[in-house]
Write a protein that holds these residues in place. Sequence first.
Motif, mmCIF file in Angstrom:
data_model
loop_
_atom_site.group_PDB
_atom_site.id
_atom_site.type_symbol
_atom_site.label_atom_id
_atom_site.label_comp_id
_atom_site.label_asym_id
_atom_site.label_seq_id
_atom_site.Cartn_x
_atom_site.Cartn_y
_atom_site.Cartn_z
ATOM 1 N N ILE A 17 -1.586 9.684 6.685
ATOM 2 C CA ILE A 17 -1.082 8.651 5.776
ATOM 3 C C ILE A 17 -2.253 7.780 5.346
ATOM 4 C CG2 ILE A 17 0.569 6.782 5.451
ATOM 5 C CD1 ILE A 17 2.143 7.862 7.832
ATOM 6 N N VAL A 18 -2.441 7.647 4.045
ATOM 7 C CA VAL A 18 -3.514 6.815 3.493
ATOM 8 C C VAL A 18 -2.876 5.629 2.786
ATOM 9 C CG1 VAL A 18 -5.475 6.706 1.918
ATOM 10 C CG2 VAL A 18 -5.056 8.796 3.241
ATOM 11 N N PHE A 19 -3.283 4.420 3.194
ATOM 12 C CA PHE A 19 -2.688 3.183 2.694
ATOM 13 C C PHE A 19 -3.639 2.492 1.723
ATOM 14 C CE2 PHE A 19 -0.737 3.810 6.859
ATOM 15 C CZ PHE A 19 0.600 3.545 6.618
ATOM 16 N N LEU A 20 -3.096 2.028 0.606
ATOM 17 C CA LEU A 20 -3.845 1.253 -0.386
ATOM 18 C C LEU A 20 -3.218 -0.140 -0.498
ATOM 19 C CD1 LEU A 20 -4.199 4.001 -3.145
ATOM 20 C CD2 LEU A 20 -5.771 3.487 -1.253
ATOM 21 N N HIS A 21 -4.036 -1.165 -0.444
ATOM 22 C CA HIS A 21 -3.558 -2.543 -0.364
ATOM 23 C C HIS A 21 -3.317 -3.159 -1.743
ATOM 24 C CE1 HIS A 21 -7.523 -4.072 -1.582
ATOM 25 N NE2 HIS A 21 -8.059 -3.219 -0.728
ATOM 26 N N GLY A 22 -2.733 -4.353 -1.736
ATOM 27 C CA GLY A 22 -2.456 -5.086 -2.953
ATOM 28 C C GLY A 22 -3.665 -5.859 -3.458
ATOM 29 N N LEU A 23 -3.507 -6.519 -4.596
ATOM 30 C CA LEU A 23 -4.597 -7.211 -5.271
ATOM 31 C C LEU A 23 -5.196 -8.305 -4.389
ATOM 32 C CD1 LEU A 23 -6.200 -7.696 -7.916
ATOM 33 C CD2 LEU A 23 -4.389 -9.278 -8.600
ATOM 34 N N GLY A 24 -6.485 -8.183 -4.097
ATOM 35 C CA GLY A 24 -7.192 -9.194 -3.328
ATOM 36 C C GLY A 24 -7.037 -9.065 -1.827
ATOM 37 N N ARG A 35 -1.599 0.161 14.565
ATOM 38 C CA ARG A 35 -1.624 -0.003 16.023
ATOM 39 C C ARG A 35 -0.468 0.716 16.704
ATOM 40 N NH1 ARG A 35 -2.973 -6.416 15.761
ATOM 41 N NH2 ARG A 35 -5.230 -6.304 16.104
ATOM 42 N N GLU A 36 0.673 0.841 16.026
ATOM 43 C CA GLU A 36 1.876 1.394 16.640
ATOM 44 C C GLU A 36 2.207 2.804 16.172
ATOM 45 O OE1 GLU A 36 3.226 -0.129 19.036
ATOM 46 O OE2 GLU A 36 2.191 -2.046 18.804
ATOM 47 N N SER A 37 1.571 3.269 15.119
ATOM 48 C CA SER A 37 1.972 4.537 14.518
ATOM 49 C C SER A 37 1.635 5.722 15.412
ATOM 50 C CB SER A 37 1.279 4.714 13.166
ATOM 51 O OG SER A 37 1.670 5.945 12.574
ATOM 52 N N HIS A 38 2.465 6.758 15.316
ATOM 53 C CA HIS A 38 2.136 8.019 15.958
ATOM 54 C C HIS A 38 1.734 9.070 14.923
ATOM 55 C CE1 HIS A 38 6.799 8.699 15.913
ATOM 56 N NE2 HIS A 38 6.277 8.850 14.726
ATOM 57 N N GLN A 39 1.343 8.621 13.736
ATOM 58 C CA GLN A 39 0.798 9.493 12.706
ATOM 59 C C GLN A 39 -0.691 9.184 12.525
ATOM 60 O OE1 GLN A 39 2.766 11.722 11.512
ATOM 61 N NE2 GLN A 39 4.845 10.928 11.477
ATOM 62 N N ARG A 40 -1.433 10.145 12.013
ATOM 63 C CA ARG A 40 -2.809 9.865 11.606
ATOM 64 C C ARG A 40 -2.756 8.925 10.405
ATOM 65 N NH1 ARG A 40 -6.612 13.601 13.606
ATOM 66 N NH2 ARG A 40 -5.639 15.389 14.644
ATOM 67 N N CYS A 41 -3.503 7.845 10.432
ATOM 68 C CA CYS A 41 -3.441 6.830 9.375
ATOM 69 C C CYS A 41 -4.848 6.388 8.990
ATOM 70 C CB CYS A 41 -2.661 5.596 9.829
ATOM 71 S SG CYS A 41 -0.937 5.886 10.239
ATOM 72 N N VAL A 42 -5.037 6.156 7.708
ATOM 73 C CA VAL A 42 -6.282 5.584 7.190
ATOM 74 C C VAL A 42 -5.893 4.489 6.200
ATOM 75 C CG1 VAL A 42 -8.387 5.984 5.862
ATOM 76 C CG2 VAL A 42 -7.577 7.737 7.462
ATOM 77 N N ALA A 43 -6.287 3.256 6.487
ATOM 78 C CA ALA A 43 -6.066 2.139 5.563
ATOM 79 C C ALA A 43 -7.387 1.827 4.885
ATOM 80 C CB ALA A 43 -5.536 0.921 6.304
ATOM 81 N N VAL A 44 -7.388 1.818 3.570
ATOM 82 C CA VAL A 44 -8.604 1.690 2.773
ATOM 83 C C VAL A 44 -8.761 0.258 2.276
ATOM 84 C CG1 VAL A 44 -9.858 2.564 0.756
ATOM 85 C CG2 VAL A 44 -8.262 4.072 1.995
ATOM 86 N N THR A 45 -9.980 -0.259 2.329
ATOM 87 C CA THR A 45 -10.317 -1.494 1.615
ATOM 88 C C THR A 45 -11.027 -1.104 0.329
ATOM 89 O OG1 THR A 45 -10.490 -2.868 3.599
ATOM 90 C CG2 THR A 45 -11.676 -3.617 1.647
ATOM 91 N N LEU A 46 -10.472 -1.489 -0.803
ATOM 92 C CA LEU A 46 -11.073 -1.147 -2.085
ATOM 93 C C LEU A 46 -12.482 -1.736 -2.208
ATOM 94 C CD1 LEU A 46 -8.091 -1.725 -4.556
ATOM 95 C CD2 LEU A 46 -8.878 0.448 -3.599
ATOM 96 N N TYR A 47 -13.291 -1.056 -2.981
ATOM 97 C CA TYR A 47 -14.654 -1.501 -3.260
ATOM 98 C C TYR A 47 -14.658 -2.964 -3.733
ATOM 99 C CZ TYR A 47 -18.886 -1.918 -6.153
ATOM 100 O OH TYR A 47 -20.049 -2.340 -6.738
ATOM 101 N N GLY A 48 -15.468 -3.788 -3.081
ATOM 102 C CA GLY A 48 -15.604 -5.183 -3.476
ATOM 103 C C GLY A 48 -14.619 -6.128 -2.826
ATOM 104 N N PHE A 49 -13.693 -5.606 -1.997
ATOM 105 C CA PHE A 49 -12.659 -6.463 -1.413
ATOM 106 C C PHE A 49 -12.804 -6.644 0.092
ATOM 107 C CE2 PHE A 49 -10.971 -5.435 -5.531
ATOM 108 C CZ PHE A 49 -10.429 -6.632 -5.937
ATOM 109 N N ASP A 50 -13.967 -6.294 0.635
ATOM 110 C CA ASP A 50 -14.243 -6.611 2.031
ATOM 111 C C ASP A 50 -14.281 -8.119 2.218
ATOM 112 O OD1 ASP A 50 -14.687 -4.103 3.487
ATOM 113 O OD2 ASP A 50 -16.259 -3.794 1.997
ATOM 114 N N ARG A 51 -13.952 -8.558 3.412
ATOM 115 C CA ARG A 51 -14.097 -9.973 3.733
ATOM 116 C C ARG A 51 -15.577 -10.291 3.878
ATOM 117 N NH1 ARG A 51 -8.884 -11.259 7.631
ATOM 118 N NH2 ARG A 51 -7.455 -9.909 6.491
#
Length: 296
Positions: A17-24, A35-51
């Motif tokens: 599962i690949v997750f894409l976040h909202g604006l900003g 933390r709780e999933s039993h699936q393979r997961c990748v959450a992406v931070t879009l280019y330029g939106f790192d803290r």
Amino acid sequence: MPLRTLERTDVDSDTLIVFLHGLGLDAEDYLPYLRESHQRCVAVTLYGFDRGSTQDLEPATFEQHAEYLSALLAELQREHPAARLVLVGFSLGADMIIRLADYWSHHAGEPARIASAVLLDPNINHSTMTISRVLANANPDDPLADLKRIATLPASMASFQAIITYLGKILGKDMRHLHRLSTDAVNYWQPDGYELFGKRLATVKHFADHIRVLLSDDYQPHLNALQDFQDERLSFAIIPGSDHFDLIDIENLTQALDHPMPAPGPDTRACDPRLTASVTERTHELPQLTRAVMRY
């Protein structure tokens, strides 16, 4: 060209599962689920939106974001060739799935094959782009007045609390990136009507076996029109009693992805208190792309 991800890959699962976040926002909005999933997961931070500072990065266009994500998905599918790929996008992240399909339909190369796409409150026209329109018109060098305007939008205390939390998150980001992406997103959609949205969902169906569009209560006035596009591979549903930001709560994500969460285990946090031992932070160094925007 780096993209940062949070990844849960220490589980025995045939699904990625690949997750894409909202604006900003960024990948950490999905951390409770990872933390709780039993699936393979990748959450992406879009280019330029790192803290933190991104002053050395020139803002990317909507198409450039699609190009970067396409390269990342190709890398992930090479790493997990047998995995069933599920793309999940929230708000502008849902729009990004639609934009990816547009990108694949106009560019040579091998697109990702998506088993399922889950779109959480995608924009359908300008009527659903209240925050994006404010940020598109904001001065990125002095956005205070427009951020205050966003804080006045909610009609309930719960929505106000969600908006204040959202503003707290985007204040740590480079406003130039928010301004560019919100401007491109507004220009991507038409002022009203549903025809363009339906046409673009048809493009997504070229690359995804199934599409689920899950909507918060605010979309209720649009539901009848949207259901005209529904068929055996595309469905629409309202999550009852939900606010926009509720859709990425762990309970609603679990419902959206159609599987129960395992019982909580012991808290095994790594040195970084944001992460558990099973969630890792990774930087993907993608090849320099044709429309790259990094300064030299």
